[in-house]
Design a protein around this motif. Structure first.
Motif, short mmCIF file in Angstrom:
data_model
loop_
_atom_site.label_atom_id
_atom_site.label_comp_id
_atom_site.label_asym_id
_atom_site.label_seq_id
_atom_site.Cartn_x
_atom_site.Cartn_y
_atom_site.Cartn_z
N ALA A 86 28.61 46.11 48.25
CA ALA A 86 28.33 46.79 47.49
C ALA A 86 28.60 48.19 46.78
O ALA A 86 29.36 47.89 45.63
CB ALA A 86 27.31 47.85 47.73
N THR A 87 30.46 47.55 47.67
CA THR A 87 31.23 48.75 46.99
C THR A 87 32.84 47.82 46.66
O THR A 87 34.20 48.57 46.33
CB THR A 87 31.96 49.49 47.81
N ASN A 120 27.27 40.68 50.84
CA ASN A 120 27.36 41.00 49.25
C ASN A 120 28.09 42.61 50.03
O ASN A 120 27.37 43.13 50.78
CB ASN A 120 26.38 40.98 48.27
#
Length: 642
Positions: free
Chosen positions: A275-276, A273
């Motif tokens: 995060a940004t 994943n």
């Protein structure tokens, strides 16, 4: 037509369900640790042979596994899915809810309980059961797993995808008690085959991107290096493109302001994943003519316990894939919700966990999968492939459309050694998405539209010399060809020439050539930047977005389900543009690198020929093995919405 579709899919189902019983009843006799065992066919990968075995696996290593359970009525599920997908059928479009599927086709609770009890009796710790009862999750030390499943787990060293790898797998077929064999169709997680499922995209490396940025064209022919030999007539040779904006990509598919995907949800399956991703998408949107994501429009379903094997699996590559998929689908359907399903690892059952969650939740209308088997169809064991097909079957019955990229190494002869299609794009339950090379002019009209199969040339004096790498002049291209595993469904009958009665891919195509790619914004090592991405990983979410736009236009935003019968019914209509070879090419100072493709790595002067048949794949009139039926044209969304 629907009866012929059922008969063709039934033939395929015989192979898909070869490790499962049809119309399975739950076992009624007690089970225990007896010597009465039955093997699960197809439980060992092709690369796990005595010749490639190098070591015994550490017996203390704890492995997470999933025991897959058979549907109660495999044949009935196949038949229903065919009827639901066939225009004119009395059942067309009357999809089941998740609960209705569970009540009618899922394994019984008794079957789950008996398998769980047996696993516990063998020393395994049962950690959960998937909501659709497809999988019983468990974990145990390797030695315990070997005893429970009557096999020996070892390390194997084999050359796969052009790289020598050390992978774990059973050295002998997995066995289970005969009394449970009708319920158990596979044991996933005993081997590392899933690690060969890789993202299918490219973003030029920093050096390549910097070199190209000085020379790239914002539209076809805006920049054309006349200091190099002009192999093509004026207007047919251009510098490689900088990457298309969202505005340009929407114009490519003739979308207007009303095509937004309102009322729909797009699912994206991957691993790990970023995060940004939301911040990156919104920062890129501001520069590329795309609306930002609104609050709550994007969500992520992350695995319990976090992620594992990030370094070994190349988590950064998966993050780039996630970012590309989100921004590509959002560009085409900017009002659609997007839900990302993250696998905790590329190994074991990680990707399948994420895909099964997307199907089980039944909260998304179309599911984009931009990954594929790095070794064509062969390195995943049959029993593992069957599980993907079983999950995809449930999706079809629930009305979910599945798009899958066909790969970026052409016919895979480079990494595999011989032509082969890739899985899961060869599954008969998905839309296999191939690739195009597209050159838009300043007014966003196509000057070049051809199949994505690139040949590389290096400048030598005042001429171009075809490259002679390990795979010859081949320099990247969409996957395609004939499946060795699955029979041709009815919707391909009379459409696909020379397939020998087998499933052929792709079904349709979209923008994929990285030399004519799409601009994507991503934060890498704390630094945000926008660059051009390509690969059939781009094409798959583009098609998913178009499916969402069509659903928006359909009465009640009704789902499409298995889309291929409708797509093939549009053959020859104005909704799909036939793609044929076009003599054109781009100059570039750096070659783009794709997995399984050999190209020069240094800066220089190179010319990319489009669709010049560097292998046995090339676009052509009618269905072809690069673009399938063709690529969406003006009227595609409207035709799909009927």
């Amino acid at each position: 037509m629907h009866s012929r579709l059922w008969h063709a899919l039934a033939a395929t189902a015989a192979l898909l369900a070869s490790t499962a019983a049809t119309a399975v009843a739950a076992p009624t006799t007690p089970t225990g640790n007896t010597g009465d065992r039955a093997p699960i066919a197809g439980s060992t990968p092709a690369w796990a042979t005595p010749h490639t075995e190098v070591a015994r696996s550490n017996g203390n290593t704890v492995r997470h596994i999933q025991v897959a359970l058979a549907l109660r009525d495999q044949a009935g599920a196949e038949r229903l899915a065919a009827h639901l997908a066939t225009p004119g059928s009395a059942e067309h479009g009357k999809f089941l809810s998740s609960k209705e599927f569970l009540d009618r086709f899922a394994p019984t609770k008794d079957a789950v309980d008996q398998v769980s009890q047996w696993l516990g009796s063998q020393g395994l710790h049962v950690t959960g059961v998937s909501a659709n009862r497809h999988f019983v999750d468990a974990e145990a030390p390797t030695a315990t797993l070997e005893s429970a499943f009557g096999t020996r787990i070892a390390a194997f060293r084999a050359r796969i995808d052009g790289t020598t790898r050390t992978l774990t797998a059973p050295a002998a077929p997995v066995t289970v008690p005969t009394s449970l064999r009708a319920s158990i169709t596979a044991v996933l997680g005993l081997d590392d085959s899933a690690a060969l499922l890789t993202p299918q995209h490219t973003r030029p490396a920093a050096a390549a991107a910097a070199a190209a940025e000085q020379h790239c064209a914002r539209w076809w022919g805006e920049q054309n290096n006349t200091d190099v030999p002009q192999k093509y007539p004026a207007g047919s040779q251009s510098n490689s493109l900088c990457g298309y904006t969202g505005t340009q990509v929407r114009a490519m598919y003739k979308l207007d302001n009303g095509n937004t995907g309102t009322g729909t949800t797009i699912g994206v399956v991957g691993a790990y994943n970023s995060a940004t991703v939301v911040a990156d998408t919104n920062q890129a949107a501001a520069q590329l003519g795309v609306p930002p994501l609104t609050d709550g429009q994007y969500s992520a379903v992350l695995p319990q316990g976090g992620f594992t094997d990030a370094t070994e699996c190349g988590a950064d590559g998966w993050a780039a894939e996630q970012t590309l998929d989100v921004q590509a689908s959002h560009t085409i359907a900017p009002a659609a919700k997007i839900r990302y399903y993250a696998g905790k690892t590329c190994k074991g059952t990680g990707i399948y966990d994420a895909f099964n969650q997307a199907v089980t939740d039944n909260a998304v209308d179309v599911i984009s999968n931009s990954y594929g088997n790095a070794d064509g169809e062969t390195s995943l064991p049959q029993a593992a492939r069957d599980q993907f097909n079983s999950m995809a079957l449930q999706a079809a019955i629930q009305g979910q459309t599945i798009t899958v990229s066909t790969g970026d190494a052409g016919n895979n002869s480079g990494p595999v050694g011989h032509p082969t299609a890739s899985f899961p794009s060869s599954s008969p339950w998905v839309v296999a998405v191939g690739g195009t090379s597209v050159g838009l002019d300043q007014n966003n009209q196509p000057k070049v539209l051809t199949g994505w199969e690139n040949s590389g040339n290096t400048q030598t004096g005042n001429s171009w010399a075809p490259q002679r790498d390990a795979d010859g002049p081949f320099a990247s291209g969409a996957g395609g060809g004939t499946s060795a595993l699955y029979d041709a469904p009815d919707w391909q009958a009379g459409v696909v020439p020379g397939a020998g009665g087998k499933r052929a891919v792709p079904d349709i195509a979209a923008l994929a050539d990285s030399y004519t790619g799409m601009l994507v914004g991503q934060t890498i090592k704390g630094q945000f930047g926008i660059g051009s991405y390509g690969g059939t990983s781009l094409a798959s979410p583009l098609i998913a977005g178009l499916v969402a736009d069509a659903q928006q236009a359909r009465s009640g935003t009704a789902r499409a389900g298995l889309l291929t019968p409708v797509l093939y019914s549009l053959k020859g209509s104005g909704a799909i543009a036939d793609v044929v070879p076009q003599k054109a090419g781009v100059w570039t100072p750096m070659m783009h690198a794709f997995g399984g493709v050999a190209v020069p790595g240094g800066q220089g002067s190179y010319l990319i020929d489009f669709d010049a048949r560097p292998q046995n794949l090339q676009s052509g009139p009618g269905w072809d093995n690069v673009t399938g039926l063709g690529t969406p044209a003006d009227g595609f969304v409207g035709a799909l919405s009927q």
